[in-house]
Design a protein around this motif. Sequence first.
Motif, PDB file in Angstrom:
ATOM      1  N   UNK A 331       0.834  -1.210   0.000  1.00  0.00           N
ATOM      2  CA  UNK A 331       0.000   0.000   0.000  1.00  0.00           C
ATOM      3  C   UNK A 331       0.865   1.254   0.000  1.00  0.00           C
ATOM      4  N   UNK A 332       1.908   1.258   0.823  1.00  0.00           N
ATOM      5  CA  UNK A 332       2.788   2.433   0.892  1.00  0.00           C
ATOM      6  C   UNK A 332       3.477   2.657  -0.448  1.00  0.00           C
ATOM      7  N   UNK A 333       3.955   1.575  -1.066  1.00  0.00           N
ATOM      8  CA  UNK A 333       4.600   1.707  -2.371  1.00  0.00           C
ATOM      9  C   UNK A 333       3.645   2.289  -3.406  1.00  0.00           C
ATOM     10  N   UNK A 334       2.420   1.806  -3.420  1.00  0.00           N
ATOM     11  CA  UNK A 334       1.448   2.303  -4.402  1.00  0.00           C
ATOM     12  C   UNK A 334       1.160   3.784  -4.174  1.00  0.00           C
ATOM     13  N   UNK A 335       1.054   4.206  -2.931  1.00  0.00           N
ATOM     14  CA  UNK A 335       0.852   5.630  -2.655  1.00  0.00           C
ATOM     15  C   UNK A 335       2.054   6.448  -3.124  1.00  0.00           C
ATOM     16  N   UNK A 336       3.257   5.874  -2.985  1.00  0.00           N
ATOM     17  CA  UNK A 336       4.468   6.571  -3.403  1.00  0.00           C
ATOM     18  C   UNK A 336       4.603   6.619  -4.925  1.00  0.00           C
ATOM     19  N   UNK A 337       3.968   5.691  -5.622  1.00  0.00           N
ATOM     20  CA  UNK A 337       4.029   5.653  -7.084  1.00  0.00           C
ATOM     21  C   UNK A 337       2.964   6.530  -7.732  1.00  0.00           C
ATOM     22  N   UNK A 338       1.813   6.664  -7.080  1.00  0.00           N
ATOM     23  CA  UNK A 338       0.642   7.294  -7.707  1.00  0.00           C
ATOM     24  C   UNK A 338       0.743   8.816  -7.683  1.00  0.00           C
ATOM     25  N   UNK A 339       0.525   9.422  -8.835  1.00  0.00           N
ATOM     26  CA  UNK A 339       0.554  10.876  -8.923  1.00  0.00           C
ATOM     27  C   UNK A 339      -0.624  11.490  -8.166  1.00  0.00           C
ATOM     28  N   UNK A 340      -0.343  12.558  -7.450  1.00  0.00           N
ATOM     29  CA  UNK A 340      -1.383  13.348  -6.803  1.00  0.00           C
ATOM     30  C   UNK A 340      -1.791  14.448  -7.773  1.00  0.00           C
ATOM     31  N   UNK A 341      -3.082  14.598  -8.077  1.00  0.00           N
ATOM     32  CA  UNK A 341      -3.507  15.662  -8.999  1.00  0.00           C
ATOM     33  C   UNK A 341      -3.041  17.045  -8.574  1.00  0.00           C
ATOM     34  N   UNK A 342      -2.826  17.237  -7.267  1.00  0.00           N
ATOM     35  CA  UNK A 342      -2.390  18.541  -6.774  1.00  0.00           C
ATOM     36  C   UNK A 342      -0.873  18.723  -6.886  1.00  0.00           C
ATOM     37  N   UNK A 343      -0.175  17.692  -7.356  1.00  0.00           N
ATOM     38  CA  UNK A 343       1.280  17.741  -7.456  1.00  0.00           C
ATOM     39  C   UNK A 343       1.934  16.751  -6.519  1.00  0.00           C
ATOM     40  N   UNK A 344       3.094  16.254  -6.894  1.00  0.00           N
ATOM     41  CA  UNK A 344       3.780  15.252  -6.085  1.00  0.00           C
ATOM     42  C   UNK A 344       3.111  13.899  -6.197  1.00  0.00           C
ATOM     43  N   UNK A 345       3.285  13.095  -5.171  1.00  0.00           N
ATOM     44  CA  UNK A 345       2.708  11.754  -5.126  1.00  0.00           C
ATOM     45  C   UNK A 345       1.670  11.668  -4.017  1.00  0.00           C
ATOM     46  N   UNK A 346       0.832  10.656  -4.089  1.00  0.00           N
ATOM     47  CA  UNK A 346      -0.237  10.509  -3.099  1.00  0.00           C
ATOM     48  C   UNK A 346       0.316  10.321  -1.682  1.00  0.00           C
ATOM     49  N   UNK A 347       1.504   9.750  -1.562  1.00  0.00           N
ATOM     50  CA  UNK A 347       2.109   9.548  -0.243  1.00  0.00           C
ATOM     51  C   UNK A 347       2.384  10.887   0.439  1.00  0.00           C
ATOM     52  N   UNK A 348       2.501  11.969  -0.346  1.00  0.00           N
ATOM     53  CA  UNK A 348       2.813  13.275   0.215  1.00  0.00           C
ATOM     54  C   UNK A 348       1.619  13.928   0.890  1.00  0.00           C
ATOM     55  N   UNK A 349       0.418  13.420   0.619  1.00  0.00           N
ATOM     56  CA  UNK A 349      -0.783  14.022   1.203  1.00  0.00           C
ATOM     57  C   UNK A 349      -1.677  13.008   1.894  1.00  0.00           C
ATOM     58  N   UNK A 350      -1.173  11.787   2.072  1.00  0.00           N
ATOM     59  CA  UNK A 350      -1.971  10.712   2.671  1.00  0.00           C
ATOM     60  C   UNK A 350      -1.229  10.115   3.858  1.00  0.00           C
ATOM     61  N   UNK A 351      -1.884  10.110   5.004  1.00  0.00           N
ATOM     62  CA  UNK A 351      -1.316   9.511   6.210  1.00  0.00           C
ATOM     63  C   UNK A 351      -1.930   8.133   6.414  1.00  0.00           C
ATOM     64  N   UNK A 352      -1.086   7.112   6.483  1.00  0.00           N
ATOM     65  CA  UNK A 352      -1.526   5.750   6.789  1.00  0.00           C
ATOM     66  C   UNK A 352      -1.337   5.527   8.286  1.00  0.00           C
ATOM     67  N   UNK A 353      -2.399   5.085   8.956  1.00  0.00           N
ATOM     68  CA  UNK A 353      -2.354   4.831  10.397  1.00  0.00           C
ATOM     69  C   UNK A 353      -2.629   3.350  10.616  1.00  0.00           C
ATOM     70  N   UNK A 354      -1.571   2.581  10.916  1.00  0.00           N
ATOM     71  CA  UNK A 354      -1.717   1.147  11.167  1.00  0.00           C
ATOM     72  C   UNK A 354      -2.091   0.923  12.620  1.00  0.00           C
ATOM     73  N   UNK A 355      -3.226   0.233  12.846  1.00  0.00           N
ATOM     74  CA  UNK A 355      -3.713  -0.017  14.200  1.00  0.00           C
ATOM     75  C   UNK A 355      -3.908  -1.511  14.414  1.00  0.00           C
ATOM     76  N   UNK A 356      -4.005  -1.899  15.674  1.00  0.00           N
ATOM     77  CA  UNK A 356      -4.264  -3.289  16.026  1.00  0.00           C
ATOM     78  C   UNK A 356      -4.962  -3.323  17.374  1.00  0.00           C
TER      79      UNK A 356
END
Length: 422
Positions: A331-356
């Motif tokens: 998932x992290x890799x895909x966010x880092x690969x995917x272009x963000x329409x606002x510029x940069x990559x999706x990882x730059x504007x998306x916070x992943x919160x892993x919980x258990x």
Amino acid sequence: MSHTKETALLKRREFLKFIGKAGLSLPVLQASGLGAGLLLGRQAMAAAVDMRRVIFLYVPDGTPLAASYSYTPSDDLTLKTCSAPLEDVKNHCVFLRDVEIVGGGGHGLTQRVLGAFADGVTGTIDLALGETVGSTSPVASLRLGIRTRGLDPISARGFAAVTDYQDNPQTAFEKLFGGAIDASPIGAKRDKKMLEINRAALEKIKTRLGNYELHRLEEHQDAIAKLQSDIDAASQGSAPAGCSDPLFNPQGLSAQQVDTEFTNLFALQSENAILALKCNLTRVVTMQLGTHQSDFAVTGLSGDYHTSIHSGNLDYYASYRTYFSERVAHLIRRLAEEDDPAGGKMIDSTLVVQVTDMADGNAHTGSDAPYMLAGGGSAVNRGRVISVGNHHQLLDTAAEYMGVYGNIGGYAPAGPASNILF
């Protein structure tokens, strides 16, 4: 706290004082719709958080002998057995040390991982964010399951769990993009909806204001009108790439609802999540892997997860927990690969919160649980191992990242965790 955050909080306090002098209580203000409009929209834009997104990712039943033994890396980011799959994305991550699950570990009450039972809140963090930052999105908050089979959802209001998880990736895609929602241009439509909320709220409270306060409010309306014209001009552009006519599963992965297809099902749901975020259908996604009973298997491993946890064989348990880290890394890799329409990559504007819901699934403990954050761009102190008191502080941190901490009920008395956000 950054200067922009301090400024946004100051402006919010100034506005609340202004409204208070006009004789309007905060409940009246919130009931008017300004909670979703004026108090959130303008402050979010001022703090540059209006396009931030969040994914809550639930991995059940902890990790062998708790996080410090098998998951949490050393300060130099030397990974442990169960976090090893994150090696190539670890600099996107914030690993949390000494996390205490509020309410303890153990089966059942999985809603606690997103804060359903915290004092003074109305539900889990994903629902609270859906009611605030999600109030102007076509989908307030999206819930995707991977082999949950509709059991034990982690999103809830107290004991009342939600029932809108989508386990089938194709069904989820069709609900998102099957024609019920016009995806072009979504961003402008979401902004227009925010303006409509502002306008309706302003009209509703006008009758409660004196001449001075009314003049101040009309000045704000003028600013709204200018923003409306700017949005109208921008809305003539095309939708983000892939959003006007998206395709489901172009790689032809199996979407069969069986445990042995867990890898493919997770990949397909990851694509649904990324596409929904990228196309501005939602800003809040919850992904749930299986259930707290861990009565499911995964691709390529023998037996089921529950059997591995209580087998007495740490390597067997670790093989499952390592597998889940492989999915998180994907998932992290895909966010880092995917272009963000606002510029940069999706990882730059998306916070992943892993919980258990546990630290050590075999012992059902709640101390030293494997929590982790990833992404979030320059707002997040990534590539670090940081100590955190309890998991409710991480929920408040997510709210702060999204620009609404203080507008929704806090989950932890101590507030957001320190040293995570810039």
